[in-house]
Write a protein that holds these residues in place. Structure first.
Motif, PDB file in Angstrom:
ATOM      1  N   ARG A 145     -23.221  44.853  28.121  1.00  0.00           N
ATOM      2  CA  ARG A 145     -22.457  43.615  27.493  1.00  0.00           C
ATOM      3  C   ARG A 145     -23.308  42.530  26.984  1.00  0.00           C
ATOM      4  N   ALA A 146     -24.530  42.397  27.968  1.00  0.00           N
ATOM      5  CA  ALA A 146     -25.419  41.323  27.644  1.00  0.00           C
ATOM      6  C   ALA A 146     -26.219  42.020  26.283  1.00  0.00           C
ATOM      7  N   ALA A 147     -26.449  43.141  26.160  1.00  0.00           N
ATOM      8  CA  ALA A 147     -27.466  43.494  24.923  1.00  0.00           C
ATOM      9  C   ALA A 147     -26.362  43.284  23.644  1.00  0.00           C
ATOM     10  N   LEU A 148     -25.080  43.630  23.716  1.00  0.00           N
ATOM     11  CA  LEU A 148     -23.999  43.422  22.526  1.00  0.00           C
ATOM     12  C   LEU A 148     -24.052  41.924  22.478  1.00  0.00           C
ATOM     13  N   ALA A 149     -23.935  41.046  23.403  1.00  0.00           N
ATOM     14  CA  ALA A 149     -24.006  39.682  23.096  1.00  0.00           C
ATOM     15  C   ALA A 149     -25.298  39.371  22.328  1.00  0.00           C
ATOM     16  N   ARG A 150     -26.290  39.763  22.702  1.00  0.00           N
ATOM     17  CA  ARG A 150     -27.619  39.325  22.151  1.00  0.00           C
ATOM     18  C   ARG A 150     -27.657  39.701  20.742  1.00  0.00           C
ATOM     19  N   GLU A 151     -27.010  40.964  20.509  1.00  0.00           N
ATOM     20  CA  GLU A 151     -26.958  41.255  19.088  1.00  0.00           C
ATOM     21  C   GLU A 151     -26.006  40.628  18.260  1.00  0.00           C
ATOM     22  N   ASP A 152     -25.179  40.302  18.735  1.00  0.00           N
ATOM     23  CA  ASP A 152     -24.098  39.091  18.102  1.00  0.00           C
ATOM     24  C   ASP A 152     -24.785  37.792  17.818  1.00  0.00           C
ATOM     25  N   PHE A 153     -25.762  37.276  19.025  1.00  0.00           N
ATOM     26  CA  PHE A 153     -25.978  36.061  18.664  1.00  0.00           C
ATOM     27  C   PHE A 153     -27.360  35.962  17.491  1.00  0.00           C
ATOM     28  N   GLU A 154     -27.776  37.258  17.244  1.00  0.00           N
ATOM     29  CA  GLU A 154     -28.890  37.409  16.351  1.00  0.00           C
ATOM     30  C   GLU A 154     -28.080  37.563  14.853  1.00  0.00           C
ATOM     31  N   ARG A 155     -26.913  38.256  14.980  1.00  0.00           N
ATOM     32  CA  ARG A 155     -26.263  38.261  13.645  1.00  0.00           C
ATOM     33  C   ARG A 155     -25.613  37.103  13.067  1.00  0.00           C
ATOM     34  N   ILE A 156     -25.462  36.183  14.194  1.00  0.00           N
ATOM     35  CA  ILE A 156     -24.602  34.777  13.556  1.00  0.00           C
ATOM     36  C   ILE A 156     -25.701  33.891  13.563  1.00  0.00           C
ATOM     37  N   GLY A 157     -26.999  34.121  13.861  1.00  0.00           N
ATOM     38  CA  GLY A 157     -28.115  33.197  13.622  1.00  0.00           C
ATOM     39  C   GLY A 157     -28.274  32.224  14.798  1.00  0.00           C
ATOM     40  N   LEU A 158     -28.029  32.414  15.956  1.00  0.00           N
ATOM     41  CA  LEU A 158     -28.040  31.718  17.178  1.00  0.00           C
ATOM     42  C   LEU A 158     -29.242  32.008  17.976  1.00  0.00           C
ATOM     43  N   SER A 159     -29.865  33.115  17.774  1.00  0.00           N
ATOM     44  CA  SER A 159     -30.830  33.597  18.816  1.00  0.00           C
ATOM     45  C   SER A 159     -31.766  32.420  19.313  1.00  0.00           C
ATOM     46  N   SER A 160     -32.178  31.591  18.566  1.00  0.00           N
ATOM     47  CA  SER A 160     -33.151  30.537  18.858  1.00  0.00           C
ATOM     48  C   SER A 160     -32.625  29.676  19.895  1.00  0.00           C
ATOM     49  N   LEU A 161     -31.379  29.536  19.929  1.00  0.00           N
ATOM     50  CA  LEU A 161     -30.725  28.803  20.684  1.00  0.00           C
ATOM     51  C   LEU A 161     -30.001  29.173  22.120  1.00  0.00           C
ATOM     52  N   VAL A 162     -30.149  30.619  22.146  1.00  0.00           N
ATOM     53  CA  VAL A 162     -29.424  31.124  23.385  1.00  0.00           C
ATOM     54  C   VAL A 162     -30.414  32.318  23.682  1.00  0.00           C
ATOM     55  N   THR A 163     -30.259  32.212  25.330  1.00  0.00           N
ATOM     56  CA  THR A 163     -31.170  33.490  25.824  1.00  0.00           C
ATOM     57  C   THR A 163     -30.200  34.195  26.764  1.00  0.00           C
ATOM     58  N   VAL A 164     -30.036  35.410  26.535  1.00  0.00           N
ATOM     59  CA  VAL A 164     -29.373  36.199  27.384  1.00  0.00           C
ATOM     60  C   VAL A 164     -30.104  37.183  28.511  1.00  0.00           C
ATOM     61  N   GLY A 165     -29.613  36.865  29.741  1.00  0.00           N
ATOM     62  CA  GLY A 165     -30.392  37.538  30.904  1.00  0.00           C
ATOM     63  C   GLY A 165     -29.297  38.537  31.498  1.00  0.00           C
ATOM     64  N   VAL A 166     -30.025  39.490  32.224  1.00  0.00           N
ATOM     65  CA  VAL A 166     -29.073  40.490  32.998  1.00  0.00           C
ATOM     66  C   VAL A 166     -29.451  40.048  34.410  1.00  0.00           C
ATOM     67  N   ARG A 167     -28.071  39.570  35.203  1.00  0.00           N
ATOM     68  CA  ARG A 167     -28.717  39.219  36.488  1.00  0.00           C
ATOM     69  C   ARG A 167     -27.026  39.349  37.050  1.00  0.00           C
ATOM     70  N   ASP A 168     -27.156  39.417  38.421  1.00  0.00           N
ATOM     71  CA  ASP A 168     -25.962  39.352  39.187  1.00  0.00           C
ATOM     72  C   ASP A 168     -25.889  38.040  39.895  1.00  0.00           C
ATOM     73  N   ILE A 169     -25.177  36.925  39.063  1.00  0.00           N
ATOM     74  CA  ILE A 169     -25.224  35.404  39.384  1.00  0.00           C
ATOM     75  C   ILE A 169     -24.500  35.326  40.675  1.00  0.00           C
ATOM     76  N   GLN A 170     -23.492  35.861  40.997  1.00  0.00           N
ATOM     77  CA  GLN A 170     -22.708  35.860  42.365  1.00  0.00           C
ATOM     78  C   GLN A 170     -23.655  36.340  43.409  1.00  0.00           C
ATOM     79  N   GLY A 171     -24.552  37.243  43.321  1.00  0.00           N
ATOM     80  CA  GLY A 171     -25.264  37.890  44.391  1.00  0.00           C
ATOM     81  C   GLY A 171     -26.620  37.184  44.633  1.00  0.00           C
ATOM     82  N   GLU A 172     -27.329  37.043  43.488  1.00  0.00           N
ATOM     83  CA  GLU A 172     -28.837  36.355  43.499  1.00  0.00           C
ATOM     84  C   GLU A 172     -28.691  35.017  43.194  1.00  0.00           C
ATOM     85  N   GLY A 173     -27.942  34.390  42.360  1.00  0.00           N
ATOM     86  CA  GLY A 173     -27.789  32.936  42.078  1.00  0.00           C
ATOM     87  C   GLY A 173     -28.569  32.957  40.639  1.00  0.00           C
ATOM     88  N   PHE A 174     -28.815  31.736  40.199  1.00  0.00           N
ATOM     89  CA  PHE A 174     -29.665  31.727  38.818  1.00  0.00           C
ATOM     90  C   PHE A 174     -30.867  31.738  39.159  1.00  0.00           C
TER      91      PHE A 174
END
Ligand SMILES: C[S@@+](CC[C@H](N)C(=O)[O-])C[C@H]1O[C@@H](n2cnc3c(N)ncnc32)[C@H](O)[C@@H]1O
Length: 310
Positions: A145-174
Motif C-alpha cells: 500500500r505504501a509503495a502504491l501510494a508513493r507511485e501515485d504521489f509521483e504520478r500527480i507531481g507531489l513526491s517533493s512534498l510527501v515522504t511515505v514510510g513503512v512502519r507500524d505506528i501503533q507498535g513503534e510510534g513515529f
C-alpha cells in the motif's frame, strides 16, 4: 501535475502537455484520470478522442470526439483526485478533509505526520496545504500500500512534498527524528490510542492532533488517552448534504402535486410577478431543489486535541 504553489491554480497557468495527467470529466460522478500520450486515444460512449488534440489546450477545455461528443479535461486537483483514485482502503472524502485541514491549522510550510497512508486521499490535500515549503511524512505498515501510494504521489507531481514510510505506528510510534518537530499529527488507525503517546512527543508545543475513527468506542478510548497531555479535546461528525437544483416541468414524472419529488422533501421556488406576467408560470415549470439521494451519511468521528504547554 498538481499545483505546488497554492496561490496559483494550475488550470489557469498551464496548457496540457504530452505526459500530463488529466481528469477526463463526463459528469460529476463519471470521471477518470488519464495520462496524455500523443498517439493514444480514449474511447467512451461519446466516441473516440485523440490525445494529440488535447496537447496545447488549457486545463478546463471542452474537447470533441470523432462523433461530436464532448468531455472536459480538468487539472488533477486534490479534490478531483479523491474522486478518481483507486480505493485500496476506506478513504477520507472532501467534507472531512476540509474540516481536518482547518482544525489542524495547516498552512504553507507546516510539517505534518500522518498514519496510515491508506489510499493517499487525505495526503494529497495535506500536501497542497503545506506547499511549497512544508512536508508530509506519512506512514503505513502495509508495504504494498505504501509503495502504491508513493507511485501515485509521483504520478500527480507531489513526491517533493510527501515522504511515505513503512512502519507500524501503533507498535513503534513515529520515528524519533521528528521529536518536537511536527506542527500537526493525523491518525487514521484502528487503535489510535496506541499511537497517541508517540504523537504527543512529536508535536511542537501547542501543536494539534486529529484522529479519525468510524466507531464511537474508538473515540472514547482515544479521549481517555488524550486527557493526560492534551487540552481542548473535541469530537465532531461532519455531515454534508448536497442538493440537486433544477428547473422541472410539473406533472411529467418528476414532481408530485404537493411539491415533492419521489419520497424526498422538495422546495418549490415561487415565480416573481414579472415571470407570472410573461406567462412563465403558466408553462408549469418550477425550480426544484431536493437533497441528492447519493449524499453520504456517517463516515467517522474526528477528534481534535491541542498539546498542553507546560
Ligand atoms: C483507512 S486507511 C487510511 C485512509 C487514508 N486516510 C486515506 O484518506 O486514504 C488505514 C490505513 O492504516 C494502515 N494501518 C493500520 N494499522 C497500522 C499501523 N499499526 N501502523 C501503520 N499503519 C497502519 C492500514 O494499512 C491502512 O492503509
Amino acid at each position: 501535475m498538481l499545483p505546488i504553489d497554492p496561490t496559483k491554480k494550475n488550470s489557469f497557468q498551464r496548457r496540457i502537455c504530452n505526459g500530463d495527467l488529466v481528469i477526463v470529466y463526463e459528469r460529476h460522478d463519471i470521471m477518470k484520470a488519464i495520462k496524455v500520450c500523443e498517439g493514444s486515444e480514449l474511447q467512451n460512449r461519446f466516441g473516440v478522442f485523440r490525445h494529440s488534440d488535447w496537447v496545447g489546450r488549457p486545463f478546463g477545455s471542452k474537447v470533441l470526439s470523432n462523433k461530436g461528443g464532448f468531455v472536459y479535461l480538468l487539472a488533477p486537483t486534490p479534490e478531483l483526485w479523491t474522486l478518481v483514485l483507486s480505493h485500496r482502503t476506506q478513504i477520507l472524502y472532501i467534507a472531512d478533509i476540509s474540516f481536518v485541514i482547518s482544525f489542524l491549522e495547516i498552512i504553507p510550510g507546516c510539517l505534518v505526520l500522518e498514519s496510515g497512508t491508506g489510499s493517499g486521499s487525505l495526503t494529497t490535500s495535506l500536501a497542497r496545504a503545506v506547499a511549497p515549503a512544508g512536508h508530509i511524512y506519512t506512514f503505513d505498515f502495509h508495504e504494498q500500500r505504501a509503495a502504491l501510494a508513493r507511485e501515485d504521489f509521483e504520478r500527480i507531481g507531489l513526491s517533493s512534498l510527501v515522504t511515505v514510510g513503512v512502519r507500524d505506528i501503533q507498535g513503534e510510534g513515529f520515528p524519533d527524528e521528528f521529536c518536537g518537530a511536527a506542527d500537526s499529527v493525523f491518525l487514521d488507525l484502528p487503535q489510535p490510542w496506541l499511537a497517541i503517546p508517540s504523537a504527543c512527543k512529536m508535536l511542537k508545543p501547542d501543536g494539534v492532533l486529529c484522529s479519525f475513527s468510524p466507531c464511537i468506542e474508538q473515540v472514547q478510548r482515544s479521549c481517555e488517552t488524550l486527557k493526560s497531555d492534551f487540552t481542548d479535546i473535541r469530537t465532531f461528525e461532519v455531515l454534508l448534504r448536497a442538493y440537486e437544483v433544477r428547473e422541472q416541468r410539473m406533472g411529467y414524472g418528476g414532481g408530485n402535486e404537493d411539491g415533492s419529488l419521489g419520497s424526498l422533501p422538495c422546495k418549490r421556488r415561487q415565480f416573481s410577478s414579472s415571470e407570472v406576467s410573461n406567462g412563465r408560470e403558466n408553462s408549469s415549470c418550477s425550480v426544484m431543489a431536493r437533497p441528492c439521494s447519493e449524499t453520504r451519511g456517517h463516515t467517522g468521528y474526528l477528534t481534535f486535541a491541542r498539546l498542553r504547554c507546560l
